[in-house]
Design a protein around this motif. Structure first.
Motif: not given
Length: 466
Positions: A31-51
């Motif tokens: 759902a986050f990918a949808d909200e930031v439109d990360a699936g469209r061509p040329g979109a920036a990747p999603i960064v994921i980090g953790h503690d």
């Protein structure tokens, strides 16, 4: 399950397995990918980090799987502090997810979301849509994109440390001995990188005495919550034992920093905010900037706006809240923002909060003079404060009404965030704010004299708890 149980005003927070499962997190990642439109061509990747919590790696992987299923590319940055994800989001201009429950006990975990450029996400600015989208995926199944997103890994710690060093030069300060309590949280990784040589940077005139630097999300020594005085006891004793110049305490994800003076006394986060505000104002004024703005929330000490004004800048008073402060930073172009909870926000850090950067400003100020930390802090702590006192109240509106009636005609009323009452002669003020999620009232009182503060505190508490 209803995701509204774990999706809070500014983040996701819940019990591992019972509430925050890999299935739930996979849906939230999609759902986050949808909200930031990360699936469209040329979109920036999603960064994921953790503690360092035991549950964090698997949950981060599940979120990545969900985002990739919706066609988003993902960059995994692994173990990191929350402010390191803000650095990655800002420097890469990419949206980000950070898996942490901050200062909560080991049974909890959570997610902090950022849009590209480390911009905050709250219920009003996308988190509700993420919640609702994830709920649909849980109820109806996750619809996969025609092409699955890619996955890469990246270590941002060296660049993060170098960036902070570029913002505050600690090389010319006098030698300082600093005890740091990382509480087995991410400060155990970031402090050696920023203040030491772990990231390959040059030496600083700082001797770090480490307390609980071993990354352990079960928190075997004490909770990673410096707001609770019980969790500062070890640090306070160590500062005195080692004859240190000051102590620093970080929370679990190392985005908040608390300061202890050389005597073992706790330094108010408001005093830290005033110290940093003054430094940032002078820095940008020296570069020719005019009309400088600094943000503070309404329950920081009155000393904070007074310091800002005295330095020739404009204080902007705001409601309490992480994403709200970030939004106001962007709207006003503020150079700095400070909260009573030891969150410190910097324009040069994409408007995001960074406890390590605030600590570096304190080190630079302390190391630039011979004055001890206790005297430095005292100059920015002219008033007596109650700290935040929480009361469980069965009928919050009734308690609120009792306070309004009792103080009618005794001061100026302000309803920016809950109720603030300010004495006409400036001798005291107090704030009462209802919790958004619990039947609680939160009280903060400040007075010109300790006796005045105590009298107002006791009077308002009696009204709250009647």
């Amino acid at each position: 399950m209803a995701l509204s149980d774990i999706v809070k005003a500014y983040d996701v927070r819940g019990l591992v397995d019972g509430q925050l499962t890999e299935e739930v997190v996979r849906a939230l990642g999609a759902a986050f990918a949808d909200e930031v439109d990360a699936g469209r061509p040329g979109a920036a990747p999603i960064v994921i980090g953790h503690d360092m919590r035991p549950s964090s790696p698997a949950l981060a992987a599940a979120a990545a799987d969900g985002a990739r299923a919706r066609g988003a590319d993902v960059v995994m940055i692994g173990l990191c502090s929350t402010d390191a994800t803000y650095f990655a989001s800002g420097s890469l201009d990419a949206p980000a997810m950070m898996f942490t429950a901050s200062h909560n006990p080991a049974a909890y975990n959570g997610i902090k979301f950022s849009r590209a450029g480390a911009r905050g996400v709250s219920l009003d600015t996308g988190l509700a849509a993420i919640r609702d989208g994830a709920q649909r995926y849980l109820d109806e199944g996750l619809a996969e994109a025609p092409e699955r997103g890619g996955l890469t890994e990246r270590d941002v710690l060296p660049d993060y440390a170098a960036h902070l060093r570029s913002l505050v030069d600690l090389t010319p300060i006098r030698p300082l001995k600093v005890v740091v309590d990382a509480a087995n949280g991410m400060g155990g990784m970031t402090v050696p990188a920023v203040l030491g040589g772990a990231a390959g940077l040059g030496p600083l005139p700082i001797e770090v005495v480490p307390l609980y630097f071993e990354l352990d999300g079960t928190f075997p020594n004490h909770e990673a919550n410096p707001l609770d005085p019980a969790n500062l006891v070890d640090l306070q004793a160590a500062v005195v034992e080692h004859g240190a110049d000051l102590g620093l305490a970080f929370d679990g994800d190392a985005d908040r920093c608390f300061v202890i003076d050389e005597r073992g006394g706790a330094v108010s986060p408001s005093a830290v905010a005033a110290i940093v505000a003054e430094r940032e104002i002078r820095r940008v004024q020296a570069a020719g900037e005019q009309d400088v703005v600094v943000i503070h929330n309404l329950i920081t000490s009155r000393a904070v706006p007074e310091t800002i004004t005295a330095a020739g800048a404009t204080p902007v008073r705001t409601r309490v809240g992480h994403s709200l402060i970030k939004d106001r930073m962007a709207e006003t172009g503020a150079v700095f923002g400070g909260e009573h909870s030891a969150h410190y926000y910097f324009r040069d850090f994409w408007g995001a909060d960074n406890g390590m950067l605030a600590a570096m400003h304190v080190l630079a100020t302390l190391g630039g003079d011979d004055e001890p930390m206790s005297q430095l802090a005292a100059r920015y702590t002219p008033y007596a404060s109650s700290g935040e006192i929480n009361s469980t109240v069965a009928d919050v509106p009734a308690a609120y009404t009792r306070i309004v009636e009792a103080f009618a005609g005794r001061g100026h009323f302000d309803e920016l965030d809950g109720l603030t009452v300010m004495a006409a002669d400036g001798a005291w003020w107090f704030s009462v704010r209802p919790s958004n999620t619990e039947p609680l009232l939160r009280l903060n009182v400040e007075g010109e004299q300790a006796a005045t503060m105590a009298a107002i505190r006791d009077e308002v508490l009696a009204l709250i708890r009647a």
